[in-house]
Scaffold this active site. Structure first.
Site, PDB file in Angstrom:
ATOM      1  N   HIS A 229       0.812  -1.214   0.000  1.00 37.58           N
ATOM      2  CA  HIS A 229       0.000   0.000   0.000  1.00 37.58           C
ATOM      3  C   HIS A 229       0.850   1.271   0.000  1.00 37.58           C
ATOM      4  O   HIS A 229       0.603   2.172  -0.805  1.00 37.58           O
ATOM      5  CB  HIS A 229      -1.071   0.030   1.077  1.00 37.58           C
ATOM      6  CG  HIS A 229      -2.072   1.092   0.748  1.00 37.58           C
ATOM      7  ND1 HIS A 229      -3.063   0.920  -0.186  1.00 37.58           N
ATOM      8  CD2 HIS A 229      -2.163   2.385   1.123  1.00 37.58           C
ATOM      9  CE1 HIS A 229      -3.734   2.041  -0.344  1.00 37.58           C
ATOM     10  NE2 HIS A 229      -3.208   2.954   0.432  1.00 37.58           N
ATOM     11  N   HIS A 383     -10.831   0.900  -9.948  1.00 38.98           N
ATOM     12  CA  HIS A 383     -10.249   1.851  -8.977  1.00 38.98           C
ATOM     13  C   HIS A 383      -8.802   2.176  -9.337  1.00 38.98           C
ATOM     14  O   HIS A 383      -8.431   3.337  -9.447  1.00 38.98           O
ATOM     15  CB  HIS A 383     -10.329   1.244  -7.569  1.00 38.98           C
ATOM     16  CG  HIS A 383      -9.373   1.845  -6.576  1.00 38.98           C
ATOM     17  ND1 HIS A 383      -9.487   3.140  -6.129  1.00 38.98           N
ATOM     18  CD2 HIS A 383      -8.278   1.326  -5.947  1.00 38.98           C
ATOM     19  CE1 HIS A 383      -8.519   3.404  -5.262  1.00 38.98           C
ATOM     20  NE2 HIS A 383      -7.757   2.314  -5.143  1.00 38.98           N
ATOM     21  N   PHE A 384      -7.996   1.135  -9.555  1.00 41.40           N
ATOM     22  CA  PHE A 384      -6.573   1.496  -9.662  1.00 41.40           C
ATOM     23  C   PHE A 384      -6.199   2.071 -11.025  1.00 41.40           C
ATOM     24  O   PHE A 384      -5.174   2.736 -11.142  1.00 41.40           O
ATOM     25  CB  PHE A 384      -5.636   0.395  -9.160  1.00 41.40           C
ATOM     26  CG  PHE A 384      -5.547  -0.875  -9.945  1.00 41.40           C
ATOM     27  CD1 PHE A 384      -4.960  -0.918 -11.179  1.00 41.40           C
ATOM     28  CD2 PHE A 384      -5.995  -2.060  -9.380  1.00 41.40           C
ATOM     29  CE1 PHE A 384      -4.843  -2.104 -11.869  1.00 41.40           C
ATOM     30  CE2 PHE A 384      -5.883  -3.261 -10.059  1.00 41.40           C
ATOM     31  CZ  PHE A 384      -5.310  -3.279 -11.311  1.00 41.40           C
ATOM     32  N   ARG A 447      -9.347 -10.807 -12.203  1.00 37.76           N
ATOM     33  CA  ARG A 447      -8.519 -11.476 -13.209  1.00 37.76           C
ATOM     34  C   ARG A 447      -9.310 -12.670 -13.708  1.00 37.76           C
ATOM     35  O   ARG A 447      -9.995 -13.314 -12.927  1.00 37.76           O
ATOM     36  CB  ARG A 447      -7.217 -11.998 -12.596  1.00 37.76           C
ATOM     37  CG  ARG A 447      -6.443 -10.970 -11.848  1.00 37.76           C
ATOM     38  CD  ARG A 447      -5.166 -11.580 -11.306  1.00 37.76           C
ATOM     39  NE  ARG A 447      -4.433 -10.593 -10.552  1.00 37.76           N
ATOM     40  CZ  ARG A 447      -4.481 -10.479  -9.236  1.00 37.76           C
ATOM     41  NH1 ARG A 447      -5.213 -11.311  -8.532  1.00 37.76           N
ATOM     42  NH2 ARG A 447      -3.787  -9.551  -8.618  1.00 37.76           N
TER      43      ARG A 447
HETATM   44 FE1  HAS Z   1      -6.130   2.091  -3.644  1.00 34.58          FE
HETATM   45  C1  HAS Z   1      -6.479  -1.331  -3.944  1.00 34.58           C
HETATM   46  C2  HAS Z   1      -7.967   2.059  -0.768  1.00 34.58           C
HETATM   47  C3  HAS Z   1      -5.556   5.472  -3.206  1.00 34.58           C
HETATM   48  C4  HAS Z   1      -3.737   2.008  -6.119  1.00 34.58           C
HETATM   49  N1  HAS Z   1      -5.317   0.631  -4.823  1.00 34.58           N
HETATM   50  C5  HAS Z   1      -5.607  -0.711  -4.809  1.00 34.58           C
HETATM   51  C6  HAS Z   1      -4.825  -1.377  -5.809  1.00 34.58           C
HETATM   52  C7  HAS Z   1      -4.018  -0.443  -6.399  1.00 34.58           C
HETATM   53  C8  HAS Z   1      -4.335   0.820  -5.782  1.00 34.58           C
HETATM   54  C9  HAS Z   1      -2.988  -0.676  -7.489  1.00 34.58           C
HETATM   55  O1  HAS Z   1      -8.903  -0.025   1.277  1.00 34.58           O
HETATM   56  C10 HAS Z   1      -4.883  -2.867  -6.137  1.00 34.58           C
HETATM   57  C11 HAS Z   1      -3.790  -3.604  -5.399  1.00 34.58           C
HETATM   58  C12 HAS Z   1      -3.785  -5.052  -5.793  1.00 34.58           C
HETATM   59  O2  HAS Z   1      -3.060  -5.412  -6.720  1.00 34.58           O
HETATM   60  O3  HAS Z   1      -4.544  -5.823  -5.186  1.00 34.58           O
HETATM   61  N2  HAS Z   1      -6.709   3.498  -2.281  1.00 34.58           N
HETATM   62  C13 HAS Z   1      -7.483   3.288  -1.198  1.00 34.58           C
HETATM   63  C14 HAS Z   1      -7.732   4.550  -0.500  1.00 34.58           C
HETATM   64  C15 HAS Z   1      -7.040   5.508  -1.196  1.00 34.58           C
HETATM   65  C16 HAS Z   1      -6.393   4.840  -2.299  1.00 34.58           C
HETATM   66  C17 HAS Z   1      -8.545   4.772   0.728  1.00 34.58           C
HETATM   67  N3  HAS Z   1      -4.905   3.467  -4.497  1.00 34.58           N
HETATM   68  C18 HAS Z   1      -4.804   4.796  -4.159  1.00 34.58           C
HETATM   69  C19 HAS Z   1      -3.799   5.430  -4.956  1.00 34.58           C
HETATM   70  C20 HAS Z   1      -3.283   4.444  -5.775  1.00 34.58           C
HETATM   71  C21 HAS Z   1      -3.993   3.230  -5.474  1.00 34.58           C
HETATM   72  C22 HAS Z   1      -3.413   6.880  -4.835  1.00 34.58           C
HETATM   73  C23 HAS Z   1      -2.203   4.512  -6.792  1.00 34.58           C
HETATM   74  C24 HAS Z   1      -1.474   5.553  -7.037  1.00 34.58           C
HETATM   75  N4  HAS Z   1      -7.062   0.650  -2.588  1.00 34.58           N
HETATM   76  C25 HAS Z   1      -7.714   0.842  -1.401  1.00 34.58           C
HETATM   77  C26 HAS Z   1      -8.132  -0.463  -0.871  1.00 34.58           C
HETATM   78  C27 HAS Z   1      -7.688  -1.431  -1.758  1.00 34.58           C
HETATM   79  C28 HAS Z   1      -7.030  -0.702  -2.831  1.00 34.58           C
HETATM   80  C29 HAS Z   1      -8.860  -0.755   0.376  1.00 34.58           C
HETATM   81  C30 HAS Z   1      -7.833  -2.955  -1.630  1.00 34.58           C
HETATM   82  C31 HAS Z   1      -9.100  -3.415  -2.207  1.00 34.58           C
HETATM   83  C32 HAS Z   1      -9.178  -4.927  -2.257  1.00 34.58           C
HETATM   84  O4  HAS Z   1     -10.107  -5.461  -1.674  1.00 34.58           O
HETATM   85  O5  HAS Z   1      -8.328  -5.576  -2.902  1.00 34.58           O
HETATM   86  C33 HAS Z   1      -6.955   6.982  -0.804  1.00 34.58           C
HETATM   87  O6  HAS Z   1      -5.613   7.384  -0.696  1.00 34.58           O
HETATM   88  C34 HAS Z   1      -7.686   7.865  -1.767  1.00 34.58           C
HETATM   89  C35 HAS Z   1      -7.789   9.291  -1.263  1.00 34.58           C
HETATM   90  C36 HAS Z   1      -8.053  10.228  -2.403  1.00 34.58           C
HETATM   91  C37 HAS Z   1      -8.987  11.153  -2.445  1.00 34.58           C
HETATM   92  C38 HAS Z   1      -9.176  11.973  -3.693  1.00 34.58           C
HETATM   93  C39 HAS Z   1      -8.743  13.419  -3.521  1.00 34.58           C
HETATM   94  C40 HAS Z   1      -8.900  14.148  -4.823  1.00 34.58           C
HETATM   95  C41 HAS Z   1      -7.960  14.949  -5.401  1.00 34.58           C
HETATM   96  C42 HAS Z   1      -8.267  15.589  -6.738  1.00 34.58           C
HETATM   97  C43 HAS Z   1      -8.841  16.986  -6.550  1.00 34.58           C
HETATM   98  C44 HAS Z   1      -9.119  17.621  -7.883  1.00 34.58           C
HETATM   99  C45 HAS Z   1      -8.854  18.895  -8.169  1.00 34.58           C
HETATM  100  C46 HAS Z   1      -9.175  19.426  -9.554  1.00 34.58           C
HETATM  101  C47 HAS Z   1      -8.208  19.839  -7.232  1.00 34.58           C
HETATM  102  C48 HAS Z   1      -9.888  11.395  -1.300  1.00 34.58           C
HETATM  103  C49 HAS Z   1      -6.674  15.262  -4.766  1.00 34.58           C
HETATM  104  C50 HAS Z   1     -10.286  20.444  -9.463  1.00 34.58           C
HETATM  105  C51 HAS Z   1     -10.388  21.193 -10.758  1.00 34.58           C
HETATM  106  C52 HAS Z   1     -11.379  21.068 -11.640  1.00 34.58           C
HETATM  107  C53 HAS Z   1     -11.336  21.890 -12.851  1.00 34.58           C
HETATM  108  C54 HAS Z   1     -12.526  20.140 -11.432  1.00 34.58           C
END
Ligand code: HAS
Length: 572
Positions: A229, A383-384, A447
């Site tokens: 993670h 998601h990823f 998968r």
């Molecule tokens: Fe995840 C599984 C939970 C973030 C990557 N994640 C994965 C896997 C990958 C991955 C590769 O809790 C699969 C792994 C595998 O092979 O099995 N993930 C989270 C949570 C977050 C999260 C809570 N993941 C990421 C990020 C990744 C990534 C970042 C890659 C870089 N994830 C999980 C969980 C699993 C999981 C479980 C396991 C599930 C399972 O059962 O297998 C948090 O960090 C996310 C927080 C992000 C936010 C978004 C904030 C938004 C932003 C954009 C703002 C936009 C603006 C533009 C400012 C709350 C910063 C505005 C302007 C305009 C003009 C509109």
């Protein structure tokens, strides 16, 4: 050209040896990415029922998926982290990289990648990027991967004396924000790759060499997710450096809060590691209490991303208002969406928009009960691809091209095409990922080696309700592949074009703060207390789960390729 701000410095000229090494660090992963993207596309066509098992350019399903995952998620990201760090350290600290360290690090990373590539291409390492036992690879795969990781450590160790020297020379200034960002990125990387090194050196390599007959599966998986993670934040934080340090500037504004930016990086340092059990909610052998603790901390690690969403949006709004925007949302229209001279804006904004949805789906995954529905389904792939395939991938693409241009003195050619890439990619992702997630909610596996059977009306496995999402997945992947082909075209045009500037002159647009920079007395100006809190939290959250995994009697036996269900090859 943008007029320089107070926080911007003149360009920094990299020494010839470092320049050559950095060009290798940028170009090699992009070349390999051709293979990685190609195999991703084949995966999607296979899932859509358009190609059949055995059509993976002569490779099997697991071999193709391993190449896709290892190249895109491990090789590309690690090389980019290192070369971006090398560039940031050179530019913001104005210090030359130590030649022997740089040469050693690049040689280990390139050597490790090539060593691991051989068994993958020969079909001796079809273990996916998670290399879970009982899937077993040829020892060369693990040795190559270890060399790649240790080579990146060497690069990091080489930055530390330069940072310390800068701090001695500038006792009254906090480290530049970009340097805090890259140090946090590599501190997370170093801490989380220690358990991986233990898994690989003491479990997988002896097992793969036949020195031990069986290994402890839950322990291997727990050590993997201890790494797995935080790995995603090792991927993400270089993008956050661009969003905080460079994006407000290219948008024509200022960074809304330097304090919030530093706090976000430091919170990642503390919270990104003690959360790995959220990948193991469905596994037996761990107390629910500890799964609950990791679930709670996972919600915690979303907080620095919420801080980022607010701070970056506020910075962009400020930029829009400065450009004459009116009304609540008028700022969005005033941003330089199509400015081909500042492509990093397009690469950043497309990634940020994708990440809104990638982040929300992460919170769904983290929720203990919802996870039971989506674990190991297509929802996870959806998601990823909106996280690592969104902000991470787009910043790597945009910044790699920019770095290549600066290192070789060749201006980017085909600029109009270049800014089309992130938007086309975003379109592809917004078809691909929702389709994958919807399929996942209907039960489509993450998968599948079942190929056409579930899309074939004559098969007993046929699922009519899976057909639309499977088809859309293929269409989305086709659009993403098209975006990558355009990107390749821009690369080829840039390489073929003449150098018009001196090679090796690095410079980055750097935003001033709208609010004052932090003082040296501030808690966010220091790294050490945060490292101590991170270590304590890791110890508390992992002590008992590791003990529980260690005690489990399940062992992996040697993998037999003829057995299609390796999970059954477990001895109690
Ligand atoms: Fe995840 C599984 C939970 C973030 C990557 N994640 C994965 C896997 C990958 C991955 C590769 O809790 C699969 C792994 C595998 O092979 O099995 N993930 C989270 C949570 C977050 C999260 C809570 N993941 C990421 C990020 C990744 C990534 C970042 C890659 C870089 N994830 C999980 C969980 C699993 C999981 C479980 C396991 C599930 C399972 O059962 O297998 C948090 O960090 C996310 C927080 C992000 C936010 C978004 C904030 C938004 C932003 C954009 C703002 C936009 C603006 C533009 C400012 C709350 C910063 C505005 C302007 C305009 C003009 C509109």
């Amino acid at each position: 050209m943008l007029a320089p701000t107070k926080s911007e410095q003149a360009s920094y000229t990299v020494a010839p040896l470092s320049r050559t090494l950095m060009v290798i660090e940028v170009v090699l992963p992009i070349v390999l990415l051709v293979l990685g993207i190609y195999h991703g596309f084949l995966q999607a066509l296979y899932r859509a029922g358009i190609i059949h098992s055995g059509s993976f350019a002569g490779l099997n399903y697991y071999q193709g998926l391993t190449l896709h995952g290892v190249i895109n998620a491990v090789v590309l990201t690690t090389f980019f982290g290192v070369v971006f760090g090398n560039a940031l350290i050179s530019y913001y600290l104005r210090k030359a990289l130590i030649p022997a360290v740089h040469l050693t690090s690049t040689s280990m990373m390139v050597g490790g990648t090539l060593i691991a590539a051989v068994p993958m291409l020969l079909g001796k390492a079809d273990v996916l990027y998670t290399f879970y036992p009982p899937l077993k690879a040829h020892p060369a795969f693990y040795i190559g991967a270890a060399l790649l990781v240790v080579g990146s450590w060497v690069a990091f160790f080489g930055w530390i004396p330069l940072v310390r020297q800068w701090m001695r020379e500038n006792p009254s200034h906090p480290l530049p924000l970009a340097i805090v960002g890259i140090l946090v990125t590599f501190l997370i990387w170093f801490l989380c790759t220690i358990p991986l090194a233990i898994e690989v050196l003491f479990m997988l390599i002896p097992w793969s060499l036949g020195w031990v007959e069986a290994i402890n599966i839950p322990l291997a998986r727990t050590l993997f997710w201890f790494f797995g993670h935080p790995l995603v934040y090792f991927w993400l934080l270089p993008a956050y450096i661009v969003y905080y340090v460079m994006l407000p500037r290219v948008a024509g504004g200022k960074l809304y809060s330097p304090y919030a930016a530093r706090l976000a990086f430091l919170l990642f340092l503390v919270l990104s590691i003690p959360v790995g059990l959220h990948h193991q909610y469905t596994e037996p052998g761990f107390d629910r209490f500890w799964k609950g603790v990791h679930a709670l901390l996972t919600f915690g690690v979303a907080i620095p991303s919420f801080i980022t969403a607010f701070t970056v949006a506020a910075s962009l709004e400020y930029a829009g208002v400065r450009r004459g925007a009116k009304g609540l949302f008028g700022w969005m229209a005033k941003l330089p969406w199509l400015d081909a001279e500042r492509p990093i804006f397009a690469y950043s904004i497309a990634g940020l928009i994708i990440f809104i949805f990638g982040g929300i789906t992460g919170i769904v995954n983290a929720s203990y009960n919802l996870n039971q529905t989506i674990h190991n389904t297509g929802f996870i792939s959806g998601h990823f691809h909106m996280t690592v395939g969104g902000p991470v991938f787009l910043i790597i693409l945009g910044m790699s091209l920019e770095l290549f241009s600066q290192l070789t003195g060749k201006p980017i050619r085909g600029r109009g095409w270049n800014i089309a890439v992130p938007y086309l990619w975003m379109l592809g992702i917004f078809i691909f990922s929702p389709a994958m997630m919807y399929g996942g909610l209907l039960g489509q596996p993450r998968r599948t080696n079942m190929g056409l059977s579930y899309l074939d009306p004559s098969s007993p496995h046929f699922r009519a309700d899976w057909v639309p999402s499977a088809m859309l997945t293929g269409i989305g992947a086709a659009v993403m592949t098209l975006a990558f082909l355009v990107y390749l075209g821009v690369w080829i045009a840039t390489i073929a074009g003449p150098a018009t500037r001196p090679a090796g002159e690095i410079s980055f647009p750097t935003a001033e703060g709208l609010h004052p920079e932090v003082s040296m007395a501030s808690i966010v100006a220091r790294l050490r207390p945060w490292v101590v809190i991170a270590l304590l939290l890791i110890a508390v959250s992992y002590w008992e789960p590791l003990r529980q995994a260690f005690r489990t009697p399940e062992k992996a036996l040697p993998y037999e390729p003829d057995n299609p269900t390796p999970a059954l090859q477990v001895r109690k």
